[in-house]
Design a protein around this motif. Structure first.
Motif, PDB file in Angstrom:
ATOM      1  N   ALA A  31       0.684  -1.387   0.045  1.00 30.71           N
ATOM      2  CA  ALA A  31      -0.003  -0.050   0.066  1.00 30.71           C
ATOM      3  C   ALA A  31       0.705   1.380  -0.109  1.00 30.71           C
ATOM      4  O   ALA A  31       0.518   2.240  -0.535  1.00 30.71           O
ATOM      5  N   LEU A  65       2.150   1.857  -3.318  1.00 22.84           N
ATOM      6  CA  LEU A  65       1.192   2.302  -4.209  1.00 22.84           C
ATOM      7  C   LEU A  65       0.679   3.725  -4.142  1.00 22.84           C
ATOM      8  O   LEU A  65       0.470   4.368  -4.900  1.00 22.84           O
ATOM      9  N   PHE A  66       0.728   4.172  -2.765  1.00 21.54           N
ATOM     10  CA  PHE A  66       0.206   5.524  -2.506  1.00 21.54           C
ATOM     11  C   PHE A  66       1.433   6.150  -1.361  1.00 21.54           C
ATOM     12  O   PHE A  66       1.323   6.269  -0.093  1.00 21.54           O
ATOM     13  N   GLN A  70     -12.373   1.085  -8.500  1.00 21.84           N
ATOM     14  CA  GLN A  70     -11.041   1.190  -8.677  1.00 21.84           C
ATOM     15  C   GLN A  70     -11.195   2.838  -8.188  1.00 21.84           C
ATOM     16  O   GLN A  70      -9.961   3.022  -7.588  1.00 21.84           O
ATOM     17  N   THR A  71     -11.928   3.664  -8.727  1.00 23.41           N
ATOM     18  CA  THR A  71     -11.748   4.974  -8.066  1.00 23.41           C
ATOM     19  C   THR A  71     -11.746   5.033  -6.590  1.00 23.41           C
ATOM     20  O   THR A  71     -11.082   5.815  -6.036  1.00 23.41           O
ATOM     21  N   PHE A 116     -11.342   2.587  -4.389  1.00 20.00           N
ATOM     22  CA  PHE A 116      -9.934   2.200  -3.799  1.00 20.00           C
ATOM     23  C   PHE A 116      -8.748   3.259  -3.888  1.00 20.00           C
ATOM     24  O   PHE A 116      -8.079   3.306  -2.889  1.00 20.00           O
ATOM     25  N   ARG A 117      -8.601   4.086  -4.893  1.00 22.12           N
ATOM     26  CA  ARG A 117      -7.518   4.888  -4.944  1.00 22.12           C
ATOM     27  C   ARG A 117      -7.736   6.105  -4.189  1.00 22.12           C
ATOM     28  O   ARG A 117      -6.853   6.692  -3.372  1.00 22.12           O
ATOM     29  N   HIS A 118      -9.135   6.623  -3.966  1.00 23.50           N
ATOM     30  CA  HIS A 118      -9.663   7.715  -3.168  1.00 23.50           C
ATOM     31  C   HIS A 118      -9.209   7.192  -1.646  1.00 23.50           C
ATOM     32  O   HIS A 118      -8.601   8.290  -0.832  1.00 23.50           O
ATOM     33  N   GLY A 139      -6.956   5.088  -0.702  1.00 23.27           N
ATOM     34  CA  GLY A 139      -5.536   4.976  -0.679  1.00 23.27           C
ATOM     35  C   GLY A 139      -4.874   6.216  -0.327  1.00 23.27           C
ATOM     36  O   GLY A 139      -3.995   6.353   0.416  1.00 23.27           O
ATOM     37  N   GLU A 140      -5.248   7.308  -1.151  1.00 26.46           N
ATOM     38  CA  GLU A 140      -4.693   8.522  -1.059  1.00 26.46           C
ATOM     39  C   GLU A 140      -4.815   9.168   0.342  1.00 26.46           C
ATOM     40  O   GLU A 140      -4.111  10.017   0.806  1.00 26.46           O
ATOM     41  N   ARG A 194      -9.082  -4.979  -3.033  1.00 31.56           N
ATOM     42  CA  ARG A 194      -9.620  -5.019  -4.376  1.00 31.56           C
ATOM     43  C   ARG A 194      -9.180  -6.265  -4.996  1.00 31.56           C
ATOM     44  O   ARG A 194      -8.119  -6.891  -4.501  1.00 31.56           O
TER      45      ARG A 194
END
Length: 341
Positions: A23, A26-27, A298-299, A301-303, A305-306, A313
């Motif tokens: 993680a 990724l972020f 997916q959006t 998940f990224r939101h 994660g940031e 996922r």
């Protein structure tokens, strides 16, 4: 998964939740500390009594291991202690159980989509594995696997259907494996009381409901003949001294169990409310995790994660997402992240 049925080659370890190193890669700019919602592990650990010093200094006493089996059989509804084997996590038990079928032309069926390690363990044991969403097709091979309640969808198969399938498998010398890892937080009926008939193995995970996954403890319930084969493969001292101490207390603590089920159910409803307010529909799950199936995951998940919040996922199912329960001190950050989605 490309369709209702799929086959995969044996590969390396499968990606799972709980990997904060990945993680962070990724972020890299996410705030710390991370909030890990990528597993189905309770955020509330069992408040056990102090662990005796000799639990670390000595090999585990066989009498304590036998006592734990009796307590576990009572807690999970197995006929007796002779119908239960204890090991260092169900992850270790998966290939042992699959290996009971032998190799060669034997086939296995896994009710999918579900926890991917069952199919991998069967393939590593030399079985030809089909992952299918069709319950009836599971009886085609000598090994059938069902996670009930399912991870990650929360799907529940009735006890009558499971027992009917177990009878079919037993009649041809096969085996039905029912993984009840999340049965502690479900209203579904366990089939542990039916293992004396044979043709059936029931798995139970200790760490998820009791919030102690790092303890590494799991159980396999089956006919005593099968239990003996599993224990032969596990060898002596399969469960650590600290695990014997903690699990013996926890599995006998009915009051804590009842109170925790109420707490987790309320927390799951609270998380559902936050997701609904963010326009994210919940498609299933259990009171230890919520399951989302949506084109926007997916959006999401990224939101998350940031914002330093890790969800789970699934690369093979890009519209699916699993979100676990926040701990007591994490709700404010999760609520803020969902408000800004």
């Amino acid at each position: 998964m490309a369709g209702p049925e799929s086959r995969h080659e044996v590969g390396g370890p499968i990606a799972h939740g709980g990997n904060l190193s990945r993680a962070r890669a990724l972020f890299p700019h996410a705030p710390e500390p991370w909030i890990d919602l990528s597993t189905g592990i309770s955020p509330y650990s069992y408040p056990h009594s102090p662990i005796p010093g000799n639990a670390f200094a000595r090999l585990p006493e066989p009498a304590l291991a036998q006592e734990l089996k009796s307590i576990a059989a009572n807690a999970y509804g197995a006929p007796s202690a002779t119908h239960i084997a204890a090991g260092p996590g169900t992850q270790i038990l998966l290939p042992i159980v699959a290996g009971l079928m032998g190799s060669g032309v034997n086939r296995a069926g896994v009710l999918s989509p579900t926890y991917a390690e069952h199919a991998r363990a069967a393939r590593l044991s030399g079985l030809d594995v089909t992952e299918t969403e069709d319950l009836e097709r599971l009886a085609a091979g000598r090994l059938a696997v069902i996670v009930n309640p399912n991870n990650p969808t929360g799907r529940v198969i009735s006890k009558s259907d499971l027992l009917a399938l177990a009878a079919l498998m037993r009649a041809k010398g096969g085996l039905l494996v029912v993984d009840e890892a999340f049965m502690d937080v479900s209203d579904a009926e366990s089939v542990a009381d039916a293992v004396e008939e044979g043709g059936l193995v029931v798995l139970r995970s200790f760490g998820k409901f009791y919030g102690m996954a790092g303890l590494r403890l799991g159980f396999a319930m089956a006919h005593p003949d099968i239990v003996g084969k599993i224990e032969d493969r596990l060898g002596p001292w399969a469960v650590s001294g600290p695990a014997l101490h903690i699990a013996g207390e926890a599995l006998a603590d009915d009051g804590w169990q009842r109170a925790m089920r109420t707490t987790l159910k309320a927390d799951a409803a609270r998380l559902d409310g936050l997701l609904a307010a963010a326009g994210v529909p919940v498609a299933g799950g259990t009171s230890l995790f919520r399951f989302i199936r949506d084109a926007r995951v997916q959006t999401l998940f990224r939101h998350l994660g940031e914002g330093g919040i890790l969800a789970r996922r699934f690369e093979e199912r890009p519209d699916d997402l699993r979100i676990g329960l926040p701990g007591r001190d994490d709700w404010a950050r999760v609520e803020e992240a969902l408000k800004t989605f």
